[in-house]
Write a protein that holds these residues in place. Structure first.
Motif, short mmCIF file in Angstrom:
data_model
loop_
_atom_site.label_atom_id
_atom_site.label_comp_id
_atom_site.label_asym_id
_atom_site.label_seq_id
_atom_site.Cartn_x
_atom_site.Cartn_y
_atom_site.Cartn_z
N UNK A 129 0.84 -1.20 0.00
CA UNK A 129 0.00 0.00 0.00
C UNK A 129 0.88 1.26 0.00
N UNK A 130 1.94 1.25 0.76
CA UNK A 130 2.87 2.38 0.77
C UNK A 130 3.42 2.64 -0.63
N UNK A 131 3.80 1.56 -1.32
CA UNK A 131 4.33 1.70 -2.68
C UNK A 131 3.29 2.33 -3.60
N UNK A 132 2.04 1.93 -3.46
CA UNK A 132 0.98 2.48 -4.30
C UNK A 132 0.74 3.96 -4.02
N UNK A 133 0.89 4.37 -2.77
CA UNK A 133 0.50 5.71 -2.36
C UNK A 133 1.65 6.71 -2.28
N UNK A 134 2.87 6.28 -2.46
CA UNK A 134 4.00 7.19 -2.20
C UNK A 134 4.05 8.38 -3.15
N UNK B 157 -7.74 -3.01 1.38
CA UNK B 157 -6.86 -1.85 1.48
C UNK B 157 -5.95 -1.70 0.26
N UNK B 158 -5.74 -2.78 -0.47
CA UNK B 158 -5.01 -2.69 -1.74
C UNK B 158 -5.93 -2.18 -2.84
#
Length: 221
Positions: free
Chosen positions: A146-151, A178-179
């Protein structure tokens, strides 16, 4: 590094927040978070206003992660938020090489509130780069993915669109809420800058995107 300085700062932050604890509000906040965490019951504006003077003076790079870890080890959720406030305030003092440590911190007591805030900190530290994110999107922990998607949230014309779209297709098959939500959120955010690109991507990949992801991505198109 003088560990007594970190301990003193953590104690000062605790002494600052404890008098503002509100048991009634804490119960409601805990319920909102599905009873996952214990709260003091301090709303975000009040928390930030109270601790800002302490955090403002605590900007030495070598102290940031140790103090954040010390706060994260405390039981109440407001201390985890305070750690994120600290990192967000002084992100320019953090090095890209410390991103793995930031990710590791986000994995402790992980839930959307702290994970999303840490994604913002990591995005600021990266300054439109993508170090460690290609590994993060393939991590076993969906919070790291999720962090990778939102960074890249808020990067607008600095967004690496190809990387964003590649990340979205890489995890589009996942059933994790959440993904699916993060895919839609990341695409919707980029759509504010490049609506045609997002519209074309979601149309081309509608067969693999979860309905939630597709709806979120096209919410304002």
């Amino acid at each position: 590094m003088d560990h007594s300085i970190v301990a003193a700062a953590a104690a000062e932050l605790r002494a600052t927040l404890l008098p503002q604890a509100d048991a009634g509000r804490a119960s409601a906040m805990r319920a909102y978070m599905r009873d996952r965490f214990i709260f003091l019951g301090i709303p975000t504006p009040a928390r930030r206003a109270a601790i800002k003077p302490v955090l403002k003076n605590f900007k030495q790079a070598e102290w940031l992660l140790p103090l954040a870890r010390s706060l994260w080890a405390m039981q109440e959720r407001e201390y985890h938020y305070a750690a994120l406030d600290l990192l967000a305030m002084h992100y320019k003092q953090l090095r890209v090489a410390e991103i793995p440590a930031l990710i590791q911190l986000a994995q402790q007591h992980a839930w959307w509130d702290t994970v999303d805030a840490m994604a913002g900190v990591i995005g600021d530290v990266l300054r439109h780069g993508h170090d460690y994110m290609d590994d993060a999107i393939a991590d076993n922990d969906f919070w790291v993915r999720r962090i990778a998607l939102l960074h890249q949230l808020g990067w607008r014309d600095k967004t690496d669109a190809q990387r964003l779209f590649t990340y979205c297709t890489a995890v589009a098959h996942e059933k994790e809420f959440f993904i699916q939500k993060a895919i839609g959120w990341a695409l919707r955010d980029y759509a504010r800058h490049a609506p045609d690109a997002v519209r074309a991507f979601t149309a081309q990949h509608r067969n693999i995107l979860a309905p939630l992801s597709y709806r979120e991505a096209n919410k304002h198109l």
